[in-house]
Design a protein around this motif. Structure first.
Motif, PDB file in Angstrom:
ATOM      1  N   GLY A  90       0.811  -1.194   0.000  1.00 27.71           N
ATOM      2  CA  GLY A  90       0.000   0.000   0.000  1.00 27.71           C
ATOM      3  C   GLY A  90       0.848   1.248   0.000  1.00 27.71           C
ATOM      4  N   TYR A  91       0.759   2.000   1.069  1.00 26.72           N
ATOM      5  CA  TYR A  91       1.299   3.343   1.131  1.00 26.72           C
ATOM      6  C   TYR A  91       2.796   3.462   0.868  1.00 26.72           C
ATOM      7  N   THR A  92       3.160   4.505   0.128  1.00 24.50           N
ATOM      8  CA  THR A  92       4.570   4.815  -0.091  1.00 24.50           C
ATOM      9  C   THR A  92       4.743   6.308   0.152  1.00 24.50           C
ATOM     10  N   TYR A  93       5.829   6.687   0.750  1.00 19.95           N
ATOM     11  CA  TYR A  93       6.065   8.111   0.968  1.00 19.95           C
ATOM     12  C   TYR A  93       6.642   8.763  -0.289  1.00 19.95           C
ATOM     13  N   THR A  94       6.187   9.993  -0.541  1.00 18.56           N
ATOM     14  CA  THR A  94       6.612  10.713  -1.740  1.00 18.56           C
ATOM     15  C   THR A  94       8.135  10.858  -1.813  1.00 18.56           C
ATOM     16  N   TYR A  95       8.766  11.164  -0.691  1.00 19.46           N
ATOM     17  CA  TYR A  95      10.225  11.370  -0.738  1.00 19.46           C
ATOM     18  C   TYR A  95      10.932  10.097  -1.189  1.00 19.46           C
ATOM     19  N   ARG A  96      10.420   8.962  -0.729  1.00 16.60           N
ATOM     20  CA  ARG A  96      11.058   7.693  -1.119  1.00 16.60           C
ATOM     21  C   ARG A  96      10.892   7.446  -2.616  1.00 16.60           C
ATOM     22  N   THR A  97       9.684   7.714  -3.106  1.00 15.46           N
ATOM     23  CA  THR A  97       9.419   7.530  -4.531  1.00 15.46           C
ATOM     24  C   THR A  97      10.343   8.406  -5.365  1.00 15.46           C
ATOM     25  N   LEU A  98      10.433   9.674  -4.984  1.00 11.63           N
ATOM     26  CA  LEU A  98      11.243  10.605  -5.780  1.00 11.63           C
ATOM     27  C   LEU A  98      12.723  10.257  -5.710  1.00 11.63           C
ATOM     28  N   GLU A  99      13.179   9.886  -4.530  1.00 11.98           N
ATOM     29  CA  GLU A  99      14.604   9.525  -4.402  1.00 11.98           C
ATOM     30  C   GLU A  99      14.908   8.273  -5.226  1.00 11.98           C
ATOM     31  N   MET A 114       1.490  19.917  -7.593  1.00 12.46           N
ATOM     32  CA  MET A 114       0.502  19.833  -6.506  1.00 12.46           C
ATOM     33  C   MET A 114      -0.407  21.058  -6.483  1.00 12.46           C
ATOM     34  N   GLY A 115      -1.507  20.949  -5.752  1.00 17.49           N
ATOM     35  CA  GLY A 115      -2.401  22.083  -5.557  1.00 17.49           C
ATOM     36  C   GLY A 115      -2.014  22.840  -4.293  1.00 17.49           C
ATOM     37  N   ALA A 116      -2.525  24.070  -4.178  1.00 13.23           N
ATOM     38  CA  ALA A 116      -2.152  24.915  -3.041  1.00 13.23           C
ATOM     39  C   ALA A 116      -2.531  24.280  -1.702  1.00 13.23           C
ATOM     40  N   ASP A 117      -3.583  23.459  -1.689  1.00 10.43           N
ATOM     41  CA  ASP A 117      -3.958  22.791  -0.433  1.00 10.43           C
ATOM     42  C   ASP A 117      -2.831  21.868   0.044  1.00 10.43           C
ATOM     43  N   SER A 118      -2.150  21.252  -0.912  1.00 17.43           N
ATOM     44  CA  SER A 118      -1.032  20.379  -0.551  1.00 17.43           C
ATOM     45  C   SER A 118       0.165  21.193  -0.068  1.00 17.43           C
ATOM     46  N   LEU A 119       0.315  22.402  -0.626  1.00 16.51           N
ATOM     47  CA  LEU A 119       1.424  23.253  -0.173  1.00 16.51           C
ATOM     48  C   LEU A 119       1.195  23.715   1.262  1.00 16.51           C
ATOM     49  N   VAL A 120      -0.088  23.925   1.599  1.00 21.65           N
ATOM     50  CA  VAL A 120      -0.424  24.358   2.964  1.00 21.65           C
ATOM     51  C   VAL A 120       0.036  23.318   3.979  1.00 21.65           C
ATOM     52  N   ASP A 123       4.491  20.861   5.102  1.00 20.47           N
ATOM     53  CA  ASP A 123       5.481  20.612   6.163  1.00 20.47           C
ATOM     54  C   ASP A 123       5.073  19.502   7.125  1.00 20.47           C
ATOM     55  N   THR A 124       3.844  18.976   6.931  1.00 19.17           N
ATOM     56  CA  THR A 124       3.447  17.814   7.751  1.00 19.17           C
ATOM     57  C   THR A 124       3.691  16.505   6.983  1.00 19.17           C
ATOM     58  N   TRP A 125       4.119  16.615   5.720  1.00 18.78           N
ATOM     59  CA  TRP A 125       4.432  15.409   4.946  1.00 18.78           C
ATOM     60  C   TRP A 125       5.692  14.756   5.520  1.00 18.78           C
ATOM     61  N   ARG A 126       5.874  13.507   5.243  1.00 22.78           N
ATOM     62  CA  ARG A 126       7.068  12.822   5.704  1.00 22.78           C
ATOM     63  C   ARG A 126       8.297  13.320   4.933  1.00 22.78           C
ATOM     64  N   GLU A 127       9.313  13.773   5.660  1.00 23.79           N
ATOM     65  CA  GLU A 127      10.601  14.214   5.079  1.00 23.79           C
ATOM     66  C   GLU A 127      10.441  15.241   3.940  1.00 23.79           C
ATOM     67  N   PRO A 128       9.767  16.347   4.218  1.00 24.79           N
ATOM     68  CA  PRO A 128       9.562  17.328   3.138  1.00 24.79           C
ATOM     69  C   PRO A 128      10.870  17.851   2.536  1.00 24.79           C
ATOM     70  N   GLN A 129      11.899  17.985   3.392  1.00 25.67           N
ATOM     71  CA  GLN A 129      13.182  18.485   2.867  1.00 25.67           C
ATOM     72  C   GLN A 129      13.725  17.570   1.776  1.00 25.67           C
ATOM     73  N   ARG A 130      13.519  16.283   1.963  1.00 23.32           N
ATOM     74  CA  ARG A 130      14.052  15.335   0.963  1.00 23.32           C
ATOM     75  C   ARG A 130      13.240  15.385  -0.329  1.00 23.32           C
ATOM     76  N   ILE A 131      11.974  15.753  -0.224  1.00 21.47           N
ATOM     77  CA  ILE A 131      11.150  15.942  -1.432  1.00 21.47           C
ATOM     78  C   ILE A 131      11.692  17.145  -2.205  1.00 21.47           C
ATOM     79  N   VAL A 132      11.914  18.228  -1.460  1.00 20.70           N
ATOM     80  CA  VAL A 132      12.404  19.465  -2.077  1.00 20.70           C
ATOM     81  C   VAL A 132      13.778  19.249  -2.722  1.00 20.70           C
ATOM     82  N   ASP A 133      14.593  18.440  -2.075  1.00 22.95           N
ATOM     83  CA  ASP A 133      15.937  18.182  -2.608  1.00 22.95           C
ATOM     84  C   ASP A 133      15.900  17.308  -3.865  1.00 22.95           C
TER      85      ASP A 133
END
Ligand code: ATP
Ligand code: MG
Length: 216
Positions: A90-99, A114-120, A123-133
Protein backbone atom coordinates in the motif's frame (compact mmCIF):
# COMPACT_ATOMS: atom_id res chain seq x y z
CA UNK A 1 31.11 11.76 -23.43
CA UNK A 2 31.03 15.43 -24.29
CA UNK A 3 27.86 15.09 -26.27
CA UNK A 4 26.10 13.48 -23.34
CA UNK A 5 27.19 16.17 -20.89
CA UNK A 6 25.67 18.83 -23.11
CA UNK A 7 22.38 17.09 -23.53
CA UNK A 8 19.49 18.66 -21.71
CA UNK A 9 18.06 16.53 -18.94
CA UNK A 10 14.69 14.98 -19.55
CA UNK A 11 12.08 16.94 -17.62
CA UNK A 12 9.50 14.68 -16.05
CA UNK A 13 6.40 15.97 -14.29
CA UNK A 14 4.93 13.87 -11.52
CA UNK A 15 1.21 14.21 -10.94
CA UNK A 16 0.57 12.31 -7.74
CA UNK A 17 -2.80 11.81 -6.15
CA UNK A 18 -5.46 9.47 -4.95
CA UNK A 19 -7.45 10.06 -8.14
CA UNK A 20 -10.65 8.80 -6.56
CA UNK A 21 -11.77 9.62 -9.21
CA UNK A 22 -9.42 11.42 -11.64
CA UNK A 23 -11.09 14.63 -12.87
CA UNK A 24 -10.36 17.39 -15.36
CA UNK A 25 -8.64 19.44 -12.64
CA UNK A 26 -5.88 16.83 -12.49
CA UNK A 27 -5.63 16.68 -16.28
CA UNK A 28 -5.53 20.45 -16.69
CA UNK A 29 -2.78 20.66 -14.06
CA UNK A 30 -0.71 18.02 -15.83
CA UNK A 31 -1.04 19.71 -19.20
CA UNK A 32 -0.41 23.18 -17.79
CA UNK A 33 2.78 21.98 -16.10
CA UNK A 34 3.86 20.35 -19.37
CA UNK A 35 3.39 23.62 -21.25
CA UNK A 36 4.63 26.07 -18.66
CA UNK A 37 7.82 24.24 -17.72
CA UNK A 38 8.66 22.64 -21.06
CA UNK A 39 8.30 19.13 -19.66
CA UNK A 40 8.95 16.12 -21.84
CA UNK A 41 6.49 13.84 -20.05
CA UNK A 42 4.01 13.88 -17.21
CA UNK A 43 3.67 10.74 -15.13
CA UNK A 44 0.35 10.20 -13.40
CA UNK A 45 1.15 8.29 -10.26
CA UNK A 46 -1.81 6.98 -8.29
CA UNK A 47 -0.97 6.62 -4.60
CA UNK A 48 -1.35 3.19 -3.09
CA UNK A 49 -3.81 2.99 -0.23
CA UNK A 50 -2.64 1.56 3.07
CA UNK A 51 -4.27 -1.82 3.79
CA UNK A 52 -6.90 -0.33 6.14
CA UNK A 53 -7.99 2.09 3.44
CA UNK A 54 -8.52 -0.49 0.74
CA UNK A 55 -12.04 -1.65 -0.14
CA UNK A 56 -13.78 1.19 1.68
CA UNK A 57 -17.48 1.66 1.05
CA UNK A 58 -18.22 4.40 -1.44
CA UNK A 59 -14.65 4.51 -2.70
CA UNK A 60 -12.91 2.96 -5.68
CA UNK A 61 -10.46 0.10 -5.27
CA UNK A 62 -6.79 0.59 -6.14
CA UNK A 63 -7.33 -1.34 -9.33
CA UNK A 64 -10.31 0.83 -10.29
CA UNK A 65 -8.42 4.05 -9.59
CA UNK A 66 -5.61 2.85 -11.83
CA UNK A 67 -8.03 1.96 -14.62
CA UNK A 68 -9.70 5.37 -14.38
CA UNK A 69 -6.32 7.09 -14.70
CA UNK A 70 -5.42 4.87 -17.63
CA UNK A 71 -8.59 5.87 -19.45
CA UNK A 72 -8.33 9.56 -18.60
CA UNK A 73 -4.81 9.98 -19.95
CA UNK A 74 -5.16 7.65 -22.96
CA UNK A 75 -5.52 10.39 -25.57
CA UNK A 76 -2.45 12.36 -24.50
CA UNK A 77 0.86 11.09 -25.91
CA UNK A 78 3.01 12.81 -23.26
CA UNK A 79 0.96 11.57 -20.32
CA UNK A 80 2.03 8.26 -18.81
CA UNK A 81 0.72 6.02 -16.07
CA UNK A 82 3.21 5.15 -13.35
CA UNK A 83 2.49 2.35 -10.94
CA UNK A 84 5.56 2.84 -8.75
CA UNK A 85 3.41 3.79 -5.76
CA UNK A 86 1.03 0.88 -6.25
CA UNK A 87 2.49 -1.99 -4.34
CA UNK A 88 1.29 -4.74 -2.09
CA UNK A 89 2.14 -2.89 1.14
CA UNK A 90 0.00 0.00 0.00
CA UNK A 91 1.30 3.34 1.13
CA UNK A 92 4.57 4.82 -0.09
CA UNK A 93 6.07 8.11 0.97
CA UNK A 94 6.61 10.71 -1.74
CA UNK A 95 10.22 11.37 -0.74
CA UNK A 96 11.06 7.69 -1.12
CA UNK A 97 9.42 7.53 -4.53
CA UNK A 98 11.24 10.60 -5.78
CA UNK A 99 14.60 9.52 -4.40
CA UNK A 100 14.18 6.13 -5.98
CA UNK A 101 13.21 7.61 -9.34
CA UNK A 102 16.19 9.94 -9.25
CA UNK A 103 18.57 7.13 -8.39
CA UNK A 104 17.20 4.97 -11.19
CA UNK A 105 17.08 7.80 -13.73
CA UNK A 106 19.96 10.19 -13.00
CA UNK A 107 19.43 11.95 -16.33
CA UNK A 108 15.93 13.04 -15.42
CA UNK A 109 14.86 16.21 -13.71
CA UNK A 110 11.63 15.92 -11.72
CA UNK A 111 8.80 18.41 -11.34
CA UNK A 112 6.34 17.41 -8.65
CA UNK A 113 2.92 18.97 -9.31
CA UNK A 114 0.50 19.83 -6.51
CA UNK A 115 -2.40 22.08 -5.56
CA UNK A 116 -2.15 24.92 -3.04
CA UNK A 117 -3.96 22.79 -0.43
CA UNK A 118 -1.03 20.38 -0.55
CA UNK A 119 1.42 23.25 -0.17
CA UNK A 120 -0.42 24.36 2.96
CA UNK A 121 0.16 21.05 4.72
CA UNK A 122 3.44 20.28 2.98
CA UNK A 123 5.48 20.61 6.16
CA UNK A 124 3.45 17.81 7.75
CA UNK A 125 4.43 15.41 4.95
CA UNK A 126 7.07 12.82 5.70
CA UNK A 127 10.60 14.21 5.08
CA UNK A 128 9.56 17.33 3.14
CA UNK A 129 13.18 18.48 2.87
CA UNK A 130 14.05 15.34 0.96
CA UNK A 131 11.15 15.94 -1.43
CA UNK A 132 12.40 19.47 -2.08
CA UNK A 133 15.94 18.18 -2.61
CA UNK A 134 14.72 15.66 -5.18
CA UNK A 135 12.35 17.76 -7.28
CA UNK A 136 11.11 21.16 -8.32
CA UNK A 137 7.75 21.76 -6.67
CA UNK A 138 5.14 23.08 -9.05
CA UNK A 139 2.08 24.51 -7.34
CA UNK A 140 -1.34 25.45 -8.72
CA UNK A 141 -3.80 27.67 -6.92
CA UNK A 142 -6.83 26.06 -5.31
CA UNK A 143 -9.81 26.82 -3.08
CA UNK A 144 -9.85 30.48 -4.15
CA UNK A 145 -6.61 31.15 -2.32
CA UNK A 146 -5.97 34.88 -2.28
CA UNK A 147 -3.07 35.57 -4.70
CA UNK A 148 -1.10 37.46 -2.05
CA UNK A 149 -1.58 34.69 0.48
CA UNK A 150 -0.49 32.17 -2.16
CA UNK A 151 2.64 34.18 -3.01
CA UNK A 152 3.60 34.57 0.62
CA UNK A 153 3.12 30.87 1.29
CA UNK A 154 5.38 30.07 -1.68
CA UNK A 155 7.97 32.52 -0.36
CA UNK A 156 7.72 30.99 3.10
CA UNK A 157 8.27 27.48 1.76
CA UNK A 158 11.21 28.61 -0.40
CA UNK A 159 12.91 30.10 2.64
CA UNK A 160 12.00 27.18 4.89
CA UNK A 161 13.39 24.50 2.57
CA UNK A 162 15.77 26.52 0.40
CA UNK A 163 14.07 24.92 -2.56
CA UNK A 164 12.40 25.53 -5.87
CA UNK A 165 8.69 26.23 -5.40
CA UNK A 166 7.26 27.35 -8.73
CA UNK A 167 3.84 28.89 -9.26
CA UNK A 168 1.66 27.56 -12.02
CA UNK A 169 -0.32 29.94 -14.21
CA UNK A 170 -3.56 28.02 -13.86
CA UNK A 171 -6.90 29.58 -12.94
CA UNK A 172 -8.71 28.42 -9.83
CA UNK A 173 -10.50 25.20 -10.70
CA UNK A 174 -13.31 24.50 -8.27
CA UNK A 175 -13.27 20.75 -8.70
CA UNK A 176 -12.50 18.02 -6.19
CA UNK A 177 -12.82 14.27 -6.19
CA UNK A 178 -14.67 14.48 -2.90
CA UNK A 179 -17.34 16.70 -4.41
CA UNK A 180 -17.63 14.55 -7.50
CA UNK A 181 -18.11 11.40 -5.44
CA UNK A 182 -21.01 13.15 -3.71
CA UNK A 183 -22.49 14.24 -7.03
CA UNK A 184 -22.34 10.72 -8.41
CA UNK A 185 -23.78 9.21 -5.24
CA UNK A 186 -26.73 11.59 -5.36
CA UNK A 187 -27.34 10.81 -9.05
CA UNK A 188 -26.25 14.20 -10.35
CA UNK A 189 -24.34 14.37 -13.62
CA UNK A 190 -20.57 14.72 -13.40
CA UNK A 191 -20.25 15.07 -17.17
CA UNK A 192 -17.40 17.34 -18.29
CA UNK A 193 -15.88 17.30 -14.80
CA UNK A 194 -14.89 13.71 -15.49
CA UNK A 195 -14.07 12.33 -18.95
CA UNK A 196 -16.76 10.23 -20.61
CA UNK A 197 -14.60 7.11 -20.73
CA UNK A 198 -14.06 7.37 -16.99
CA UNK A 199 -17.73 8.07 -16.29
CA UNK A 200 -18.69 5.01 -18.31
CA UNK A 201 -16.36 2.90 -16.21
CA UNK A 202 -17.79 4.35 -12.99
CA UNK A 203 -21.32 3.55 -14.14
CA UNK A 204 -20.51 0.06 -15.37
CA UNK A 205 -18.86 -0.81 -12.08
CA UNK A 206 -21.29 0.98 -9.77
CA UNK A 207 -18.51 2.97 -8.12
CA UNK A 208 -19.39 5.72 -5.61
CA UNK A 209 -22.96 4.55 -5.14
CA UNK A 210 -22.65 3.57 -1.48
CA UNK A 211 -22.37 5.97 1.44
CA UNK A 212 -18.79 6.58 2.48
CA UNK A 213 -18.16 4.97 5.83
CA UNK A 214 -15.34 7.10 7.13
CA UNK A 215 -13.70 10.46 6.80
CA UNK A 216 -11.23 10.71 3.96
P1 ATP B 1 -10.13 14.68 -2.71
O1 ATP B 1 -11.25 15.65 -2.79
O2 ATP B 1 -10.53 13.27 -2.53
O3 ATP B 1 -9.01 15.11 -1.76
P2 ATP B 1 -8.72 15.86 -4.93
O4 ATP B 1 -9.64 16.45 -5.92
O5 ATP B 1 -8.04 16.78 -3.97
O6 ATP B 1 -9.45 14.68 -4.16
P3 ATP B 1 -6.31 14.36 -5.13
O7 ATP B 1 -6.14 13.06 -5.81
O8 ATP B 1 -6.35 14.41 -3.64
O9 ATP B 1 -7.65 15.03 -5.72
O10 ATP B 1 -5.27 15.43 -5.68
C1 ATP B 1 -4.01 15.14 -6.20
C2 ATP B 1 -3.26 16.46 -6.36
O11 ATP B 1 -3.95 17.31 -7.28
C3 ATP B 1 -3.13 17.26 -5.06
O12 ATP B 1 -1.85 17.88 -5.01
C4 ATP B 1 -4.21 18.31 -5.19
O13 ATP B 1 -3.87 19.50 -4.49
C5 ATP B 1 -4.23 18.56 -6.69
N1 ATP B 1 -5.54 18.98 -7.17
C6 ATP B 1 -6.65 18.21 -7.32
N2 ATP B 1 -7.68 18.92 -7.80
C7 ATP B 1 -7.21 20.19 -7.97
C8 ATP B 1 -7.81 21.40 -8.44
N3 ATP B 1 -9.09 21.45 -8.80
N4 ATP B 1 -7.03 22.51 -8.48
C9 ATP B 1 -5.72 22.47 -8.10
N5 ATP B 1 -5.11 21.35 -7.64
C10 ATP B 1 -5.84 20.22 -7.58
MG1 MG C 1 -7.13 16.06 -2.17
Amino acid sequence: MEEKAERRKKRVGIMGGTFDPIHVGHLILGEAAYLQFGLDEVHFMPAGNPPHKQNRAGRASDEQRVEMVRRAIASNPHFHLSLVEMNADGYTYTYRTLERLKAENPDNEYYFVMGADSLVDFDTWREPQRIVDAAHLVVATRNQTDPKVFESLLAKRRAQFNGDFLKMDTPNLDISSNNLRKKIRSGESAKYYILDTVLEYIEENNIYKQEETEEQ
